[in-house]
Design a protein around this motif. Structure first.
Motif, PDB file in Angstrom:
ATOM      1  N   MET A   1       0.807  -1.208   0.000  1.00  0.00           N
ATOM      2  CA  MET A   1       0.000   0.000   0.000  1.00  0.00           C
ATOM      3  C   MET A   1       0.842   1.260   0.000  1.00  0.00           C
ATOM      4  O   MET A   1       0.299   2.331   0.114  1.00  0.00           O
ATOM      5  CB  MET A   1      -0.915   0.022   1.217  1.00  0.00           C
ATOM      6  N   GLY A   2       2.127   1.149  -0.054  1.00  0.00           N
ATOM      7  CA  GLY A   2       2.927   2.355  -0.038  1.00  0.00           C
ATOM      8  C   GLY A   2       3.184   2.894   1.352  1.00  0.00           C
ATOM      9  O   GLY A   2       3.642   4.002   1.516  1.00  0.00           O
ATOM     10  N   ALA A  30       1.099   6.601   2.054  1.00  0.00           N
ATOM     11  CA  ALA A  30       0.703   6.833   0.675  1.00  0.00           C
ATOM     12  C   ALA A  30      -0.053   5.604   0.182  1.00  0.00           C
ATOM     13  O   ALA A  30       0.494   4.811  -0.583  1.00  0.00           O
ATOM     14  CB  ALA A  30       1.911   7.133  -0.191  1.00  0.00           C
ATOM     15  N   ASP A  32      -2.266   3.141  -1.908  1.00  0.00           N
ATOM     16  CA  ASP A  32      -2.515   3.048  -3.332  1.00  0.00           C
ATOM     17  C   ASP A  32      -3.948   2.575  -3.546  1.00  0.00           C
ATOM     18  O   ASP A  32      -4.216   1.382  -3.606  1.00  0.00           O
ATOM     19  CB  ASP A  32      -1.509   2.091  -3.970  1.00  0.00           C
ATOM     20  N   SER A  34      -5.732   2.662  -6.080  1.00  0.00           N
ATOM     21  CA  SER A  34      -6.018   2.045  -7.380  1.00  0.00           C
ATOM     22  C   SER A  34      -5.852   0.531  -7.345  1.00  0.00           C
ATOM     23  O   SER A  34      -6.468  -0.173  -8.137  1.00  0.00           O
ATOM     24  CB  SER A  34      -5.141   2.653  -8.478  1.00  0.00           C
ATOM     25  N   SER A  35      -5.022   0.013  -6.452  1.00  0.00           N
ATOM     26  CA  SER A  35      -4.856  -1.436  -6.366  1.00  0.00           C
ATOM     27  C   SER A  35      -5.419  -2.023  -5.071  1.00  0.00           C
ATOM     28  O   SER A  35      -5.343  -3.221  -4.858  1.00  0.00           O
ATOM     29  CB  SER A  35      -3.381  -1.809  -6.504  1.00  0.00           C
ATOM     30  N   ASN A  36      -5.971  -1.182  -4.207  1.00  0.00           N
ATOM     31  CA  ASN A  36      -6.574  -1.614  -2.952  1.00  0.00           C
ATOM     32  C   ASN A  36      -7.958  -0.995  -2.826  1.00  0.00           C
ATOM     33  O   ASN A  36      -8.092   0.107  -2.286  1.00  0.00           O
ATOM     34  CB  ASN A  36      -5.703  -1.195  -1.758  1.00  0.00           C
ATOM     35  N   SER A  72      -7.803   9.265  -8.451  1.00  0.00           N
ATOM     36  CA  SER A  72      -6.832   8.366  -7.826  1.00  0.00           C
ATOM     37  C   SER A  72      -7.131   6.893  -8.068  1.00  0.00           C
ATOM     38  O   SER A  72      -6.224   6.066  -8.030  1.00  0.00           O
ATOM     39  CB  SER A  72      -6.786   8.605  -6.313  1.00  0.00           C
ATOM     40  N   THR A  73      -8.390   6.557  -8.321  1.00  0.00           N
ATOM     41  CA  THR A  73      -8.741   5.147  -8.457  1.00  0.00           C
ATOM     42  C   THR A  73      -8.447   4.580  -9.836  1.00  0.00           C
ATOM     43  O   THR A  73      -8.240   3.373  -9.972  1.00  0.00           O
ATOM     44  CB  THR A  73     -10.222   4.902  -8.119  1.00  0.00           C
ATOM     45  N   ASN A  75      -6.765   6.831 -12.501  1.00  0.00           N
ATOM     46  CA  ASN A  75      -5.959   7.828 -13.221  1.00  0.00           C
ATOM     47  C   ASN A  75      -6.753   8.646 -14.228  1.00  0.00           C
ATOM     48  O   ASN A  75      -6.195   9.141 -15.209  1.00  0.00           O
ATOM     49  CB  ASN A  75      -4.754   7.171 -13.904  1.00  0.00           C
ATOM     50  N   SER A  83     -11.725   0.995  -9.847  1.00  0.00           N
ATOM     51  CA  SER A  83     -10.916  -0.022  -9.168  1.00  0.00           C
ATOM     52  C   SER A  83     -11.619  -0.685  -7.991  1.00  0.00           C
ATOM     53  O   SER A  83     -10.970  -1.147  -7.067  1.00  0.00           O
ATOM     54  CB  SER A  83      -9.582   0.573  -8.710  1.00  0.00           C
TER      55      SER A  83
END
Length: 146
Positions: A1-2, A30, A32, A34-36, A72-73, A75, A83
């Motif tokens: 998740m950054g 930070a 993410d 878009s992938s979570n 953010s989800t 781009n 996402s």
């Protein structure tokens, strides 16, 4: 998740502090989105104290937040939360209302935000209970099939 984790330890024997130790902790994350996939409920105050510019400013802030999550989800600021993420709106004054369920349409979210009018007292407890009700705890559980 950054998110970067860091563990730090200290005690009064390592620092001359006369038995008192002040600790300040700062966390920068930070995630993410878009992938979570993430479900978010905006809990918005529409009580009488929000009348006038406070309510107008809250609506601008909510719109900006929705736009940030939209972009953010996936781009793209395309009007849909992507996402697998969703946003819901709960507002409160004397009582709380779920103005939307967890949805992906930014237009529907913004319509709900802009329909809010100020009046009444402030009931935080009802607002948070209503917000929690939008989350489906069963959705986080694995599906078992026989």
């Amino acid at each position: 998740m950054g998110i970067t984790n860091s563990n730090k330890q200290t005690d009064t024997t390592r620092i001359d502090c006369n038995g008192t130790l002040k600790v300040t902790l700062a966390l920068t994350a930070a995630p993410d989105i878009s992938s979570n996939p993430t479900d978010i409920v905006l809990v918005l105050d529409r009580s009488g104290s929000m009348s006038g510019s406070p309510l107008a400013n809250m609506k601008i802030g909510a719109d900006t937040f929705i736009d940030i999550i939209d972009k953010s989800t996936d781009n793209a600021q395309d009007g849909n939360i992507g996402s697998g993420s969703r946003i819901g709106i709960v507002s409160f004054a004397d009582t709380a209302s779920a103005n939307t369920q967890l949805i992906t349409s930014t237009a529907a979210l913004k319509t709900a935000v802009h329909s809010l009018t100020a009046g009444g007292s402030t009931n935080h407890a009802d607002a948070f209970a209503e917000a929690v009700g939008l989350f489906d705890p069963a959705s986080a559980l694995p599906v078992l099939m026989e």
